[in-house]
Enzyme design. Structure first.
Site, PDB file in Angstrom:
ATOM      1  CG  ASP A  17      -1.736  -1.367   1.421  1.00 30.35           C
ATOM      2  OD1 ASP A  17      -1.905  -1.840   0.472  1.00 30.35           O
ATOM      3  OD2 ASP A  17      -1.636  -1.705   2.691  1.00 30.35           O
ATOM      4  CD  GLU A 199      -8.848  -3.825  -1.417  1.00 28.75           C
ATOM      5  OE1 GLU A 199      -9.247  -3.921  -0.048  1.00 28.75           O
ATOM      6  OE2 GLU A 199      -7.873  -4.388  -1.486  1.00 28.75           O
TER       7      GLU A 199
END
Length: 319
Positions: A17, A199
């Site tokens: 991420d 997401e």
């Protein structure tokens, strides 16, 4: 890092991420999920490639119990209204999947050495009864026409649930102004491997267009990146303003050995060229639970632009 290195090799190991922010003074900051999911770390460098070997500093550590005590995920650092903010998600050791979005603030000039204060969970609009009641994570912030917008992923439904992306205007860096609007839901087969997932939103702007990339499917080899786009003059809270690409814009490349690219961010290099920062794996077989396997690495990818003004992401592009 060799400046001639292809953008198809791991850049920063075991950092998922990944988020890179380039400040107004040209300084680069890097943050990401760490394998232990136990805190938030920052790196700082005068150059983008310098982040690879830059010293890493933990600026916040998880609680011992209660909220924010487990699964500290996907931090992003932003500079808003004269202060630093970190947006991240966290769970509760007694309810590990009670993932919610939280905010930190630092008013000191240097976020690496300054004091960070907890502002708690992101505040929804007063008339919003739904946002952040379920599994919510991966928040990002962007500006358009002097207004700030907040995009995040939240699950809905029963059973395994569905992860959608929502958008709202911001009243302040820690308060939403409007109720949530559904931005995208997993419509296609490439968004439904293992779980139905949208997401990890990230925003890229160019020539009056706003592009939102997002991650889809489970976090193995099927993880991939989709994209939405809208005109900057449109109503960004109107779902009809957004066009969704029918197919992924980035997915596993079996020839290069890059698997499950996803959860990206965008920055610019020192020449002002757009760069995608994303994570991926270098193996197809994952030992144990994919969530706790540490081998998601940060990569870089040069952003090119096609004749229609849309971004193109190519692993094979050189620096």
């Amino acid at each position: 890092m060799d400046e001639k290195q292809l953008y198809n090799e791991p850049w920063i190991l075991q950092r998922a991420d990944p988020y890179v922010y380039r400040h107004t003074d040209g300084t680069y900051y890097f943050t990401a999920s760490v394998p232990a999911y136990d805190g938030i770390y920052l790196r700082k460098s005068d150059t983008l490639l310098g982040l690879k070997d830059a010293k890493e500093v933990e600026v916040w550590h998880k609680h011992d119990e209660g909220i924010m005590s487990i699964h500290i995920w996907a931090p992003e650092i932003h500079y808003l209204d004269g202060a630093w903010y970190i947006y991240y998600a966290g769970g509760d050791k007694d309810d590990i999947w009670a993932i919610r979005p939280y905010v930190l603030r630092c008013t000191d000039p240097d976020p690496m050495t300054g004091k960070w204060e907890e502002l708690g969970k992101m505040n929804r609009a007063p008339e919003d009864e739904f946002s952040f009641e379920q599994f919510s994570l991966d928040a990002t912030v962007f500006e358009n026409k002097g207004e700030y917008f907040y995009i995040w992923a939240e699950k809905t439904g029963v059973g395994k649930q569905i992860s959608n992306l929502y958008i709202a205007k911001m009243e302040s860096p820690y308060q939403l102004k409007t109720v949530q609007v559904l931005l995208t839901t997993p419509d296609y087969d490439w968004e439904r491997h293992g779980f139905w997932v949208n997401e990890g939103p990230a925003v890229l702007k160019k020539d009056g267009k706003i592009f939102i990339t997002f991650s889809a499917s489970d976090t193995g080899v099927n993880y991939c990146i989709g994209m939405l786009s809208a005109d900057e003059n449109s109503d960004l809270l109107d779902p009809k303003s957004w066009e969704k690409e029918r197919y992924p814009v980035l997915q596993s490349d079996w020839d290069l050995g890059i698997y499950g690219p996803g959860h990206n961010s965008f920055t610019k290099d020192e020449n002002g060229e757009d760069v995608m920062v994303f994570h991926a794996r270098t193996e197809t077989e994952i030992v144990g639970d994919p969530l706790y396997n540490p081998n998601r690495h940060a990569f870089l990818c040069r952003v090119k632009w096609d004749e229609n003004g849309k971004p193109v992401f190519d692993f094979r592009e050189k620096m």
